[in-house]
Design a protein around this motif. Structure first.
Motif, PDB file in Angstrom:
ATOM      1  N   LYS A 144     121.619 115.226  63.254  1.00 52.34           N
ATOM      2  CA  LYS A 144     121.449 116.358  62.340  1.00 52.34           C
ATOM      3  C   LYS A 144     122.584 117.342  62.566  1.00 52.34           C
ATOM      4  CE  LYS A 144     118.309 118.481  65.627  1.00 52.34           C
ATOM      5  NZ  LYS A 144     116.947 118.858  65.914  1.00 52.34           N
ATOM      6  N   PRO A 145     122.860 118.203  61.605  1.00 55.16           N
ATOM      7  CA  PRO A 145     123.941 119.187  61.770  1.00 55.16           C
ATOM      8  C   PRO A 145     123.634 120.176  62.898  1.00 55.16           C
ATOM      9  CG  PRO A 145     123.285 119.001  59.464  1.00 55.16           C
ATOM     10  CD  PRO A 145     122.268 118.242  60.274  1.00 55.16           C
ATOM     11  N   SER A 146     124.693 120.701  63.487  1.00 59.58           N
ATOM     12  CA  SER A 146     124.567 121.740  64.503  1.00 59.58           C
ATOM     13  C   SER A 146     125.815 122.611  64.459  1.00 59.58           C
ATOM     14  CB  SER A 146     124.415 121.140  65.901  1.00 59.58           C
ATOM     15  OG  SER A 146     124.481 122.156  66.882  1.00 59.58           O
ATOM     16  N   ASP A 147     125.657 123.849  64.054  1.00 59.54           N
ATOM     17  CA  ASP A 147     126.788 124.772  64.027  1.00 59.54           C
ATOM     18  C   ASP A 147     127.181 125.224  65.426  1.00 59.54           C
ATOM     19  OD1 ASP A 147     127.018 124.663  61.280  1.00 59.54           O
ATOM     20  OD2 ASP A 147     125.668 126.353  60.956  1.00 59.54           O
ATOM     21  N   GLN A 148     126.302 125.061  66.396  1.00 57.56           N
ATOM     22  CA  GLN A 148     126.573 125.507  67.760  1.00 57.56           C
ATOM     23  C   GLN A 148     127.725 124.741  68.402  1.00 57.56           C
ATOM     24  OE1 GLN A 148     122.708 124.860  69.417  1.00 57.56           O
ATOM     25  NE2 GLN A 148     122.013 126.943  68.956  1.00 57.56           N
ATOM     26  N   LEU A 149     127.945 123.506  67.998  1.00 54.39           N
ATOM     27  CA  LEU A 149     128.981 122.683  68.610  1.00 54.39           C
ATOM     28  C   LEU A 149     130.305 122.735  67.866  1.00 54.39           C
ATOM     29  CD1 LEU A 149     126.921 119.540  69.625  1.00 54.39           C
ATOM     30  CD2 LEU A 149     127.734 121.370  71.101  1.00 54.39           C
ATOM     31  N   LYS A 150     130.323 123.329  66.687  1.00 55.05           N
ATOM     32  CA  LYS A 150     131.573 123.418  65.921  1.00 55.05           C
ATOM     33  C   LYS A 150     132.535 124.369  66.614  1.00 55.05           C
ATOM     34  CE  LYS A 150     131.084 120.740  62.371  1.00 55.05           C
ATOM     35  NZ  LYS A 150     131.779 119.490  62.361  1.00 55.05           N
ATOM     36  N   GLN A 158     128.683 116.202  65.666  1.00 57.87           N
ATOM     37  CA  GLN A 158     128.466 117.614  65.369  1.00 57.87           C
ATOM     38  C   GLN A 158     129.667 118.497  65.727  1.00 57.87           C
ATOM     39  OE1 GLN A 158     125.005 117.939  67.809  1.00 57.87           O
ATOM     40  NE2 GLN A 158     123.588 117.312  66.199  1.00 57.87           N
ATOM     41  N   SER A 159     130.497 118.046  66.646  1.00 62.11           N
ATOM     42  CA  SER A 159     131.612 118.891  67.107  1.00 62.11           C
ATOM     43  C   SER A 159     132.958 118.506  66.487  1.00 62.11           C
ATOM     44  CB  SER A 159     131.717 118.818  68.633  1.00 62.11           C
ATOM     45  OG  SER A 159     132.047 117.504  69.048  1.00 62.11           O
ATOM     46  N   HIS A 160     132.961 117.522  65.592  1.00 65.88           N
ATOM     47  CA  HIS A 160     134.192 117.094  64.932  1.00 65.88           C
ATOM     48  C   HIS A 160     134.137 117.434  63.442  1.00 65.88           C
ATOM     49  CE1 HIS A 160     134.813 115.040  68.701  1.00 65.88           C
ATOM     50  NE2 HIS A 160     136.044 114.741  68.320  1.00 65.88           N
ATOM     51  N   ASP A 161     135.294 117.431  62.815  1.00 67.89           N
ATOM     52  CA  ASP A 161     135.392 117.848  61.408  1.00 67.89           C
ATOM     53  C   ASP A 161     135.323 116.700  60.407  1.00 67.89           C
ATOM     54  OD1 ASP A 161     135.961 120.666  62.070  1.00 67.89           O
ATOM     55  OD2 ASP A 161     137.843 119.842  62.867  1.00 67.89           O
ATOM     56  N   ILE A 162     136.039 115.606  60.700  1.00 67.14           N
ATOM     57  CA  ILE A 162     136.155 114.499  59.749  1.00 67.14           C
ATOM     58  C   ILE A 162     135.883 113.186  60.462  1.00 67.14           C
ATOM     59  CG2 ILE A 162     137.704 113.241  58.180  1.00 67.14           C
ATOM     60  CD1 ILE A 162     139.242 115.826  57.748  1.00 67.14           C
ATOM     61  N   PHE A 163     135.072 112.347  59.835  1.00 66.86           N
ATOM     62  CA  PHE A 163     134.785 111.010  60.352  1.00 66.86           C
ATOM     63  C   PHE A 163     135.575 110.003  59.524  1.00 66.86           C
ATOM     64  CE2 PHE A 163     132.427 107.027  60.504  1.00 66.86           C
ATOM     65  CZ  PHE A 163     132.265 106.872  61.867  1.00 66.86           C
ATOM     66  N   ILE A 164     136.281 109.107  60.204  1.00 68.18           N
ATOM     67  CA  ILE A 164     137.090 108.092  59.522  1.00 68.18           C
ATOM     68  C   ILE A 164     136.474 106.718  59.756  1.00 68.18           C
ATOM     69  CG2 ILE A 164     139.368 107.049  59.278  1.00 68.18           C
ATOM     70  CD1 ILE A 164     139.437 110.011  58.621  1.00 68.18           C
ATOM     71  N   HIS A 165     136.236 106.002  58.670  1.00 68.74           N
ATOM     72  CA  HIS A 165     135.692 104.647  58.734  1.00 68.74           C
ATOM     73  C   HIS A 165     136.672 103.708  58.046  1.00 68.74           C
ATOM     74  CE1 HIS A 165     133.231 101.284  57.135  1.00 68.74           C
ATOM     75  NE2 HIS A 165     132.815 101.298  58.377  1.00 68.74           N
ATOM     76  N   LEU A 166     137.145 102.704  58.794  1.00 69.27           N
ATOM     77  CA  LEU A 166     138.225 101.848  58.297  1.00 69.27           C
ATOM     78  C   LEU A 166     137.888 100.366  58.277  1.00 69.27           C
ATOM     79  CD1 LEU A 166     140.296 103.848  60.670  1.00 69.27           C
ATOM     80  CD2 LEU A 166     141.328 103.420  58.471  1.00 69.27           C
ATOM     81  N   SER A 167     136.671  99.969  58.507  1.00 67.75           N
ATOM     82  CA  SER A 167     136.340  98.557  58.645  1.00 67.75           C
ATOM     83  C   SER A 167     136.727  97.738  57.425  1.00 67.75           C
ATOM     84  CB  SER A 167     134.842  98.387  58.902  1.00 67.75           C
ATOM     85  OG  SER A 167     134.520  97.034  59.081  1.00 67.75           O
ATOM     86  N   LYS A 168     137.304  96.554  57.684  1.00 65.40           N
ATOM     87  CA  LYS A 168     137.731  95.654  56.602  1.00 65.40           C
ATOM     88  C   LYS A 168     136.587  94.799  56.060  1.00 65.40           C
ATOM     89  CE  LYS A 168     142.354  94.910  58.495  1.00 65.40           C
ATOM     90  NZ  LYS A 168     143.278  93.875  58.970  1.00 65.40           N
ATOM     91  N   THR A 169     135.414  94.869  56.664  1.00 66.28           N
ATOM     92  CA  THR A 169     134.329  93.974  56.252  1.00 66.28           C
ATOM     93  C   THR A 169     133.701  94.367  54.927  1.00 66.28           C
ATOM     94  OG1 THR A 169     132.612  95.234  57.395  1.00 66.28           O
ATOM     95  CG2 THR A 169     133.740  93.498  58.654  1.00 66.28           C
ATOM     96  N   GLY A 170     133.835  95.625  54.529  1.00 66.19           N
ATOM     97  CA  GLY A 170     133.204  96.084  53.298  1.00 66.19           C
ATOM     98  C   GLY A 170     131.752  96.453  53.492  1.00 66.19           C
TER      99      GLY A 170
END
Length: 180
Positions: A25-31, A117-129
């Motif tokens: 869940k979101p948490s502003d405390q860790l941003k 919760q403490s990061h800004d952007i999540f990158i997903h690159l899997s080639k499997t689709g």
């Protein structure tokens, strides 16, 4: 998702993923209030995860003087994956990116939310689709998600999708997401 198993069969039943939204869940405390853009990727370190595209995109970010940090969570499972990870680290060093990448290895499942919760952007690159559960965990934690997965096309807007082999497009999407 139907993209996770591409063999046609009457025996296949799409059931989806279950995400514990009491845990994820979101948490502003860790941003962080830092100016540094914090990028996260979670998954096995293996060639099918396409991490070299992220490395190349980060070269663009560095050359564009973007202040960023990439956290990689996961470890290689097979001997060939360990070779892939070493090649990836060599490429990172060759491109002068070693100060931008942190490889944390395997993290306890119950500790994962604090990274989302403490990061800004999540990158997903899997080639499997396929639809990796990590995309949904990141979204449940309120992260911006960028993905090249075919299955993500059904629920992510086009500004959050990129071609799996186009590192310059990924870099542009990271910069655009950073500013929103």
């Amino acid at each position: 998702s139907k993209e996770s198993f591409r063999i046609q069969s009457d025996k296949v039943i799409v059931t989806g993923h279950g995400i514990d939204t009491n845990l994820f869940k979101p948490s502003d405390q860790l941003k962080s209030e830092s100016e540094k853009l914090k990028i996260l990727s979670v998954g096995r370190i293996t060639q099918i995860k396409n991490y070299e595209i992220l490395v190349d995109a980060c070269k663009f970010l560095m050359d564009g003087e973007i202040n960023f940090q990439v956290t990689m969570i996961g470890e290689p499972a097979l001997a060939k994956d360990k070779i892939y990870q070493e090649n990836l680290k060599s490429k990172i060093k060759r491109l002068g990116l070693e100060n931008y990448f942190k490889f944390l290895g395997k993290i306890n499942y119950y500790d994962l939310p604090r990274y989302y919760q403490s990061h800004d952007i999540f990158i997903h690159l899997s080639k499997t689709g396929s639809l990796d559960k990590t995309i949904l965990e990141a979204m449940a934690c309120g992260m911006k998600v960028l993905s090249s997965s075919d299955s993500a096309r059904s629920f992510l807007s086009s500004e959050l999708l990129f071609n799996e082999s186009n590192f310059s497009e990924l870099a542009a999407k990271i910069m655009a997401a950073k500013d929103k």
